[in-house]
Each structure stands twice: as C-alpha cells, then as structure tokens.
Design an enzyme around this catalytic site. Structure first.
Site, PDB file in Angstrom:
ATOM      1  N   ASN A  71       0.793  -1.227   0.000  1.00 25.65           N
ATOM      2  CA  ASN A  71       0.000   0.000   0.000  1.00 25.65           C
ATOM      3  C   ASN A  71       0.821   1.272   0.000  1.00 25.65           C
ATOM      4  O   ASN A  71       0.336   2.318  -0.373  1.00 25.65           O
ATOM      5  CB  ASN A  71      -0.985   0.000   1.179  1.00 25.65           C
ATOM      6  CG  ASN A  71      -0.337  -0.346   2.492  1.00 25.65           C
ATOM      7  OD1 ASN A  71       0.248  -1.419   2.648  1.00 25.65           O
ATOM      8  ND2 ASN A  71      -0.407   0.561   3.441  1.00 25.65           N
ATOM      9  N   CYS A 118      -2.388   5.267   8.291  1.00 27.25           N
ATOM     10  CA  CYS A 118      -2.382   4.806   9.680  1.00 27.25           C
ATOM     11  C   CYS A 118      -1.128   5.266  10.420  1.00 27.25           C
ATOM     12  O   CYS A 118      -1.143   5.425  11.620  1.00 27.25           O
ATOM     13  CB  CYS A 118      -2.465   3.296   9.739  1.00 27.25           C
ATOM     14  SG  CYS A 118      -3.413   2.593   8.406  1.00 27.25           S
TER      15      CYS A 118
HETATM   16  C1  LIG Z   1      -6.503  -0.190   3.408  1.00 30.16           C
HETATM   17  C2  LIG Z   1      -5.779  -1.462   3.599  1.00 30.16           C
HETATM   18  C3  LIG Z   1      -6.162  -2.385   4.593  1.00 30.16           C
HETATM   19  C4  LIG Z   1      -7.258  -2.067   5.582  1.00 30.16           C
HETATM   20  O1  LIG Z   1      -8.516  -2.014   5.000  1.00 30.16           O
HETATM   21  P1  LIG Z   1      -9.699  -1.264   5.798  1.00 30.16           P
HETATM   22  O2  LIG Z   1     -10.898  -1.489   4.942  1.00 30.16           O
HETATM   23  O3  LIG Z   1      -9.312   0.162   5.888  1.00 30.16           O
HETATM   24  O4  LIG Z   1      -9.822  -1.920   7.120  1.00 30.16           O
HETATM   25  C5  LIG Z   1      -5.487  -3.559   4.685  1.00 30.16           C
HETATM   26  N1  LIG Z   1      -4.480  -3.850   3.855  1.00 30.16           N
HETATM   27  C6  LIG Z   1      -4.083  -3.012   2.890  1.00 30.16           C
HETATM   28  C7  LIG Z   1      -2.973  -3.391   1.981  1.00 30.16           C
HETATM   29  C8  LIG Z   1      -4.707  -1.789   2.734  1.00 30.16           C
HETATM   30  O5  LIG Z   1      -4.303  -0.940   1.794  1.00 30.16           O
END
Ligand SMILES: *Cc1c(COP(=O)(O)O)cnc(C)c1O
Length: 395
Positions: A151, A324
């Site tokens: 991400n 985060c």
């Molecule tokens: C955004 C994200 C998550 C978390 O997803 P949420 O719907 O915000 O709980 C987990 N893993 C990755 C790679 C992400 O980008």
C-alpha cells in the site's frame, strides 16, 4: 485545481455504487435473516452481491464472506490459518516485514499466544520471491501471508508463484489483496491462494465493508461471534447497502480493467518522469513490478509532514507512508524494510492515482511538487549542510 492523489488511503464513492446502494437505505430495509418479504428482498440482494463479487475474482459464491472491511478480513484470515495450524501442532507463520498493520499487529497478538513468526526481508526493490518463502517454510509452518500489492510503494508480489510453493508444501496461503482488487486482475484460482482479503473503499465502494475469500474446505475461525450470518463465520446483521455498493463498485472497476490499467499506467509514467527530475530524489520500489497507480518518492533533506501540508495548500492531496502511520513521527516501517536510512525515509511522498484522475491533474502535481520541495529545501539547515558538502548526500 484540487487533485486527489491519495487513492491508496481511500477513494471517492462512485456515483454508480451510490445509486445501487440508495434503495437499501430506504425501501429495502429488511433484515436478510427475516422470513417475511422485506427480509427476503434484502437476502436476494445479498446473494446477488455475493455472486457478483465471487464471479469477478473467479470464486464460488459460497467462498465469499463479507466483513467490516479489509482489516477485519486480514484478522480473520490470519487467525483462521493460525487456529487450523495449531490443531495440527503447527505454530509457525511466515509473512513479510512490510505488510499492512492489520496483518502485522494480528501476528504480534499471535506471538503472545505462542506462535512463532518469520518476517521475510523484502529486499531493496520491495519484492519478496517465491524462493524466499520456500526457504522459510518449516515442518511446523501453519500459514504464509504475503500482501499482493504494497500500500505504500505499490510493488506487486509474485503471489501465484508463492501460492504454488505453499500448495506443494501443504501450507495454507493468505494474501492481503486490498490494494490489488479493482486495480489489477485478481483470480483466486490462478493465484493459488487459500484466502484473500479485499476492501470496497479502495476501489470506489463504500467504507466499512470488505470480503474474505476462503477456498472451499478452509474452515474459518470467527473474529465476531453472533448469529448465523455469513455461514456462521461472521455474526451481525449484514450491511446490505454497503455490500450492494461493494459489488456495484467492483463490477464497475472490473468492467474495462485492461483499458483502465493502460490509462493509469500512462499517467503514472508521466508522473515518475516528471518527479525524477527533482535532484536527489528516489523512486521507491521496483521500477517494473508495480501496480498502475501508486508511486512513492523520497526527497533528500525534506520532512514528509511539511511536504504534505504545503502540497495540500497548493491543491494536491497526497500522503507520506500509510494513513495509519502518518499521524506519528516514526518513519514508515515499509520504507525502513526497504533498507532506507531513517533520514531519507522521513522525506517520502506517496501519490496514488487511479482511473478517476486526469492528465491535467498529473500536470498540476508535476508543477507543484518541485516548487514545494525547493521551497522547503531553501529554508532547511539540513539541506544547507548537504549542499555545502558538510554532510554527504545519501541519494
Ligand atoms: C486499506 C488497507 C487495509 C485495511 O482495509 P480497511 O478497509 O481500511 O480496514 C489492509 N491492507 C491493505 C494493503 C490496505 O491498503
């Protein structure tokens, strides 16, 4: 002009998804577990959404479990894999150092419960290899969990190859595909995965809804206890509007994926070319093995937070590291995992674009970022020392 280039954090809700959702807030408000007709209409919508999501990732509808988002899907997949392993006396889990915190913190919790966790090095290019995984697998390995697309830097991992290794060795394999689904092709069979997580709000669906694919025969553990919803694996009245919106958004994203990928890749190449002209900058992560829309740059002598605030003032929404961690002053664990020194990792910028962005917006980013970087460097004592040769440049 204000450009939203933070789609890896979340995306706008697509008008089509919104339209699909609206009746389920008002006219069709039944509980999908109720036997009366309002309930049955909700149950039908739930089934249709499940079939749509399943079809797009090449799963069976009974293999899709809706969750309250990507984090919950990750938690449930990993806890399930750990519990299945523990029943056979296997308490070793393999993952990577640059997973999302939904994975890393779940692993931390399992460590406190007696599991042993191996976090693989992701190398300088941010890509683990199937060989790395094969070398780490032991007799007592219960689960391998490796994200499909990172991400923060956007690198794509060789999931199908890792899955083949796991299958050969009889080890369960989960992938966090939250940044992949809706952006690149995701086929659970071709990827050789046992479990796969996704989240609607990363592909223009609503927030707070996601799904976990679990291959037939993989018995999930509950993270939320309750009624018999989701085949007894996720208690709680289903979020029908959210689930309907997720299916509609995914259908739209999958509609012409090849065309959209080519379009976004074109914009990204322009972005990389433009930003690479900034002196003492560095593109993080493999140049080729990356998702179309996410780029991450380090600029020496720059502090990520100030960069973001000034860019916002210039009309560019970006991020440094993940949403985060950007509230904290610690450099991103992802960039540190790539082996970047702390002082470089602090000056990172993530721009995540997708099919909703335009070429004019990319031009605006390419104009704004160098201006802000120059401005910040001109008033930075650290940069002054670098320029006067008192400290050596690192990039
Ligand atoms: C955004 C994200 C998550 C978390 O997803 P949420 O719907 O915000 O709980 C987990 N893993 C990755 C790679 C992400 O980008």
């Amino acid at each position: 002009m204000y450009v939203y280039a933070d789609n890896a954090a979340t995306t706008s809700l697509s008008p089509k998804a919104l339209e699909a959702m609206l009746p389920y807030f008002t006219e069709v408000y039944g509980n999908a577990s109720s036997l009366h007709s309002p309930g049955q209409r909700a149950a039908e919508a739930l089934l249709r959404a499940r079939e749509t999501v399943a079809g797009i990732v090449n799963a069976d509808a009974r293999e899709i479990y809706f969750t309250g988002g990507g984090s919950e899907a990750d938690n449930q997949a990993i806890i399930s894999g750990a519990m299945i392993g523990a029943r056979k006396g296997k308490k070793h889990i393999i993952s990577t150092a640059f997973e999302h915190h939904a994975v890393l913190h779940t692993l931390d919790k399992l460590k406190k419960q007696g599991f042993e966790v191996t976090l693989l090095d992701v190398h300088e290019n941010g890509v683990v290899t199937a060989q790395d995984v094969a070398d780490a697998i032991r007799e007592d390995t219960a689960l391998v969990t490796v994200m499909m697309v990172n991400n923060e830097i956007g690198t794509v991992q060789p999931i199908a190859d890792i899955g083949a290794v796991c299958r050969e060795k009889g080890v369960l394999f989960h992938t966090d595909a939250v940044q992949a689904v809706g952006h690149i092709p995701v086929d659970v069979k071709a990827l050789n995965v046992d479990m796969l997580s996704m989240a609607a709000h990363k592909f223009h669906g609503p927030k707070g809804v996601g799904a976990l694919y679990a291959r037939k025969g993989v018995v999930l553990a509950n993270v939320i206890e309750g009624g018999q919803q989701e085949r007894g694996k996720r208690g709680g009245t289903e979020n029908i509007p959210g689930i309907v919106g997720m299916a509609a958004a995914l259908e739209e994203a999958a509609g012409d994926l090849d065309r959209d990928m080519a379009y976004v890749t074109g914009l990204r190449e322009k972005l990389i070319e433009g930003l690479s002209k900034i002196p003492h900058s560095k593109l993080n992560g493999d140049r080729e093995k990356r998702v179309p829309g996410t780029v991450n740059f380090c600029f020496e002598g720059i502090e990520g937070e100030s960069l973001l605030l000034l860019l916002d003032a210039k009309g560019v929404a970006a991020s440094s590291g993940s949403a985060c961690t950007s509230g904290s002053l610690d450099p991103s664990h992802v960039l540190l995992a790539l082996g970047l020194p702390h002082e470089i990792a602090h000056g990172s910028l993530r721009l995540s674009i997708d099919r909703m962005n335009t070429e004019e917006e990319i031009d605006h980013i390419i104009r704004s970022v160098p201006e802000v970087v120059d401005y910040l460097r001109n008033m930075s004592p650290v940069w002054d020392e670098l320029e006067r040769g008192l400290t050596p440049h690192l990039i």
